[in-house]
Design a protein around this motif. Structure first.
Motif, PDB file in Angstrom:
ATOM      1  N   VAL A 235       0.837  -1.206   0.000  1.00 36.36           N
ATOM      2  CA  VAL A 235       0.000   0.000   0.000  1.00 36.36           C
ATOM      3  C   VAL A 235       0.868   1.251   0.000  1.00 36.36           C
ATOM      4  O   VAL A 235       0.617   2.209  -0.742  1.00 36.36           O
ATOM      5  N   PHE A 236       1.896   1.248   0.830  1.00 36.77           N
ATOM      6  CA  PHE A 236       2.811   2.397   0.866  1.00 36.77           C
ATOM      7  C   PHE A 236       3.499   2.592  -0.479  1.00 36.77           C
ATOM      8  O   PHE A 236       3.651   3.720  -0.958  1.00 36.77           O
ATOM      9  N   PHE A 237       3.907   1.494  -1.110  1.00 36.93           N
ATOM     10  CA  PHE A 237       4.562   1.588  -2.419  1.00 36.93           C
ATOM     11  C   PHE A 237       3.597   2.131  -3.464  1.00 36.93           C
ATOM     12  O   PHE A 237       3.976   2.949  -4.309  1.00 36.93           O
ATOM     13  N   ALA A 238       2.346   1.670  -3.412  1.00 40.37           N
ATOM     14  CA  ALA A 238       1.367   2.135  -4.394  1.00 40.37           C
ATOM     15  C   ALA A 238       1.073   3.620  -4.230  1.00 40.37           C
ATOM     16  O   ALA A 238       0.939   4.353  -5.216  1.00 40.37           O
ATOM     17  N   ILE A 239       0.989   4.086  -2.974  1.00 40.81           N
ATOM     18  CA  ILE A 239       0.679   5.496  -2.739  1.00 40.81           C
ATOM     19  C   ILE A 239       1.908   6.374  -2.959  1.00 40.81           C
ATOM     20  O   ILE A 239       1.822   7.441  -3.583  1.00 40.81           O
ATOM     21  N   GLY A 240       3.064   5.926  -2.460  1.00 40.99           N
ATOM     22  CA  GLY A 240       4.258   6.763  -2.528  1.00 40.99           C
ATOM     23  C   GLY A 240       4.966   6.750  -3.858  1.00 40.99           C
ATOM     24  O   GLY A 240       5.665   7.705  -4.205  1.00 40.99           O
ATOM     25  N   PHE A 241       4.788   5.686  -4.634  1.00 33.44           N
ATOM     26  CA  PHE A 241       5.480   5.604  -5.918  1.00 33.44           C
ATOM     27  C   PHE A 241       4.523   5.395  -7.094  1.00 33.44           C
ATOM     28  O   PHE A 241       4.663   6.035  -8.139  1.00 33.44           O
ATOM     29  N   GLY A 242       3.560   4.514  -6.930  1.00 33.67           N
ATOM     30  CA  GLY A 242       2.663   4.193  -8.034  1.00 33.67           C
ATOM     31  C   GLY A 242       1.835   5.376  -8.502  1.00 33.67           C
ATOM     32  O   GLY A 242       1.817   5.708  -9.701  1.00 33.67           O
ATOM     33  N   LEU A 243       1.145   6.033  -7.579  1.00 32.56           N
ATOM     34  CA  LEU A 243       0.298   7.172  -7.962  1.00 32.56           C
ATOM     35  C   LEU A 243       1.105   8.328  -8.548  1.00 32.56           C
ATOM     36  O   LEU A 243       0.721   8.885  -9.583  1.00 32.56           O
ATOM     37  N   PRO A 244       2.241   8.739  -7.927  1.00 32.01           N
ATOM     38  CA  PRO A 244       3.041   9.796  -8.575  1.00 32.01           C
ATOM     39  C   PRO A 244       3.557   9.402  -9.953  1.00 32.01           C
ATOM     40  O   PRO A 244       3.605  10.246 -10.858  1.00 32.01           O
ATOM     41  N   ALA A 245       3.952   8.133 -10.118  1.00 33.99           N
ATOM     42  CA  ALA A 245       4.438   7.704 -11.434  1.00 33.99           C
ATOM     43  C   ALA A 245       3.342   7.784 -12.481  1.00 33.99           C
ATOM     44  O   ALA A 245       3.578   8.201 -13.629  1.00 33.99           O
ATOM     45  N   ILE A 246       2.117   7.418 -12.102  1.00 32.05           N
ATOM     46  CA  ILE A 246       0.992   7.520 -13.040  1.00 32.05           C
ATOM     47  C   ILE A 246       0.707   8.980 -13.372  1.00 32.05           C
ATOM     48  O   ILE A 246       0.462   9.339 -14.536  1.00 32.05           O
ATOM     49  N   ALA A 247       0.747   9.840 -12.352  1.00 35.04           N
ATOM     50  CA  ALA A 247       0.506  11.266 -12.593  1.00 35.04           C
ATOM     51  C   ALA A 247       1.574  11.867 -13.501  1.00 35.04           C
ATOM     52  O   ALA A 247       1.271  12.684 -14.386  1.00 35.04           O
ATOM     53  N   ILE A 248       2.832  11.461 -13.312  1.00 37.47           N
ATOM     54  CA  ILE A 248       3.909  11.958 -14.176  1.00 37.47           C
ATOM     55  C   ILE A 248       3.711  11.483 -15.604  1.00 37.47           C
ATOM     56  O   ILE A 248       3.889  12.244 -16.568  1.00 37.47           O
ATOM     57  N   ALA A 249       3.357  10.208 -15.762  1.00 31.61           N
ATOM     58  CA  ALA A 249       3.157   9.672 -17.104  1.00 31.61           C
ATOM     59  C   ALA A 249       2.006  10.374 -17.820  1.00 31.61           C
ATOM     60  O   ALA A 249       2.104  10.693 -19.016  1.00 31.61           O
ATOM     61  N   ILE A 250       0.920  10.642 -17.114  1.00 30.17           N
ATOM     62  CA  ILE A 250      -0.218  11.342 -17.736  1.00 30.17           C
ATOM     63  C   ILE A 250       0.169  12.778 -18.083  1.00 30.17           C
ATOM     64  O   ILE A 250      -0.121  13.272 -19.173  1.00 30.17           O
ATOM     65  N   GLY A 251       0.829  13.473 -17.148  1.00 39.28           N
ATOM     66  CA  GLY A 251       1.207  14.857 -17.403  1.00 39.28           C
ATOM     67  C   GLY A 251       2.237  14.998 -18.511  1.00 39.28           C
ATOM     68  O   GLY A 251       2.252  16.012 -19.223  1.00 39.28           O
ATOM     69  N   ALA A 252       3.101  13.980 -18.675  1.00 40.14           N
ATOM     70  CA  ALA A 252       4.127  14.060 -19.723  1.00 40.14           C
ATOM     71  C   ALA A 252       3.519  14.029 -21.117  1.00 40.14           C
ATOM     72  O   ALA A 252       4.128  14.532 -22.068  1.00 40.14           O
ATOM     73  N   PHE A 253       2.322  13.467 -21.251  1.00 36.46           N
ATOM     74  CA  PHE A 253       1.689  13.355 -22.565  1.00 36.46           C
ATOM     75  C   PHE A 253       0.468  14.263 -22.700  1.00 36.46           C
ATOM     76  O   PHE A 253      -0.370  14.043 -23.569  1.00 36.46           O
ATOM     77  N   THR A 254       0.372  15.269 -21.853  1.00 38.73           N
ATOM     78  CA  THR A 254      -0.713  16.237 -21.956  1.00 38.73           C
ATOM     79  C   THR A 254      -0.139  17.649 -21.884  1.00 38.73           C
ATOM     80  O   THR A 254       0.957  17.866 -21.369  1.00 38.73           O
ATOM     81  N   THR A 255      -0.890  18.599 -22.396  1.00 40.91           N
ATOM     82  CA  THR A 255      -0.457  19.992 -22.364  1.00 40.91           C
ATOM     83  C   THR A 255      -0.679  20.568 -20.977  1.00 40.91           C
ATOM     84  O   THR A 255      -1.572  20.133 -20.238  1.00 40.91           O
ATOM     85  N   SER A 256       0.126  21.552 -20.623  1.00 40.85           N
ATOM     86  CA  SER A 256       0.018  22.184 -19.312  1.00 40.85           C
ATOM     87  C   SER A 256      -1.157  23.163 -19.291  1.00 40.85           C
ATOM     88  O   SER A 256      -1.703  23.537 -20.328  1.00 40.85           O
TER      89      SER A 256
END
Length: 335
Positions: free
Chosen positions: A69-90
């Motif tokens: 759970v800690f890994f999913a919250i501390g690493f998984g969610l930020p990694a998903i947010a970074i991946a989504i933001g990298a392919f979208t406009t600001s």
């Protein structure tokens, strides 16, 4: 003709009766179950023997739930947010935010950003290689030392130094080897071309925590080398150099490569030390991400920092993909 009565054959229960000594007390032992009558009793015993193992395995999985759970919250969610933001406009883009685009990722691999990425890879690879070469003989000296206090002191100190970084480490080197540092002034290092605020100076600073990390990483592998291997090599006329070349180093190679990869990842992710000491004078990907997050980018490219972060995640995943198989391979020899 013999008319004597036949001798009675004792029953199985009777043959398993032990005499209780002078008192004549008897204790009946349980008769063994016939081979054809095991049936449900044998199955029940086997099932009862298997249940504790399944319970322990279930408990082990439950114990890992908080970590997952800690890994999913501390690493998984930020990694998903970074991946989504990298392919979208600001949000400050002229056409509005949230639209799909590959421009962020394309820009992160061009120009100054590509130079910074390659600079980080170069710095990490060089310092990891030097740290591996220096750390191996130091760790061997610790393992073969006859003084237990020395061994424990070195390992404890390595554990502290391996995690000592950031602004305190930068300040220590600036006060010691900076342009006005004590060592620099005493030995006139500036006149010999020394500068702490260069690629070479930053490499020296990184080795301060990478070499202790290598000692901690390779020490268990060195302890796994069996004495019988050295004795067998000596009995066959091999010198110490030949033993290390043909026996020890081939066995340690997966661990050495794994330690190199671990040092590479540690140096690649370091930020605070370089930011406090060299700033933008040495191109690093972590510095470019900091500049992008602070708004030091062109208008409409706020998500460029997320694309740069995605590049770092890809490199880190490649590092782990190399590190884990090497660790499993070395464990087969040294277990």
């Amino acid at each position: 003709m013999n008319d004597a009565a036949p001798t009675p054959v004792p029953s199985p229960a009777a043959t398993e009766t032990l005499s209780g000594g002078a008192g004549g007390v008897s204790t009946a032992l349980p008769s063994p179950t016939p081979a054809g009558q095991t049936g449900q009793t044998g199955q029940t015993s086997r099932s009862a023997a298997k249940r504790p193992g399944r319970g322990r395995r279930g408990g082990a999985w439950l114990a890992t739930v908080p970590l997952l759970v800690f890994f999913a919250i501390g690493f998984g969610l930020p990694a998903i947010a970074i991946a989504i933001g990298a392919f979208t406009t600001s949000s400050d883009a002229p056409g509005g935010g949230g639209a799909f685009t590959t421009a962020n990722l394309t820009d992160s691999l061009q120009g100054a950003y590509l130079t910074a990425l390659l600079g980080s890879v170069k710095l990490s690879a060089l310092t990891a290689l030097i740290g591996t070469v220096i750390g191996l003989p130091l760790a061997q000296a610790v393992v073969t030392s006859r003084f237990r206090l020395f061994r424990e002191a070195v390992l404890s100190g390595s554990g502290v130094l391996a995690n000592f970084g950031g602004v305190p480490l930068a300040f220590m080197f600036v006060a010691t080897l900076g342009n006005a540092g004590e060592v620099t002034q005493k030995f006139n290092l500036t006149q010999h071309g020394w500068s702490l605020y260069t690629f070479t100076g930053l490499s020296v600073v990184y080795l301060y925590f990478l070499v202790p990390l290598m000692i901690l990483t390779i020490t268990p592998a060195l302890e796994g080398l069996r004495v019988q291997w050295r004795e067998a090599a000596a009995n066959n006329g091999a010198t110490t150099l030949q033993y290390w070349r043909h026996v020890a180093l081939p066995i340690l190679l997966p661990s050495l490569l794994g330690g190199f990869v671990l040092l590479f990842g540690s140096a690649f992710a370091a930020y605070a030390t370089a930011a406090a000491m060299v700033g933008a004078s040495v191109p690093l990907i972590s510095m470019q991400i900091a500049n992008a997050l602070s708004g030091n980018v062109l208008v409409g490219q706020g998500n460029l920092a997320l694309a740069l972060g995605l590049d770092m995640i890809v490199v880190a995943c490649l590092v782990m993909a190399i590190y884990l198989p090497l660790q499993r391979r070395s464990a087969k020899w040294l277990s």
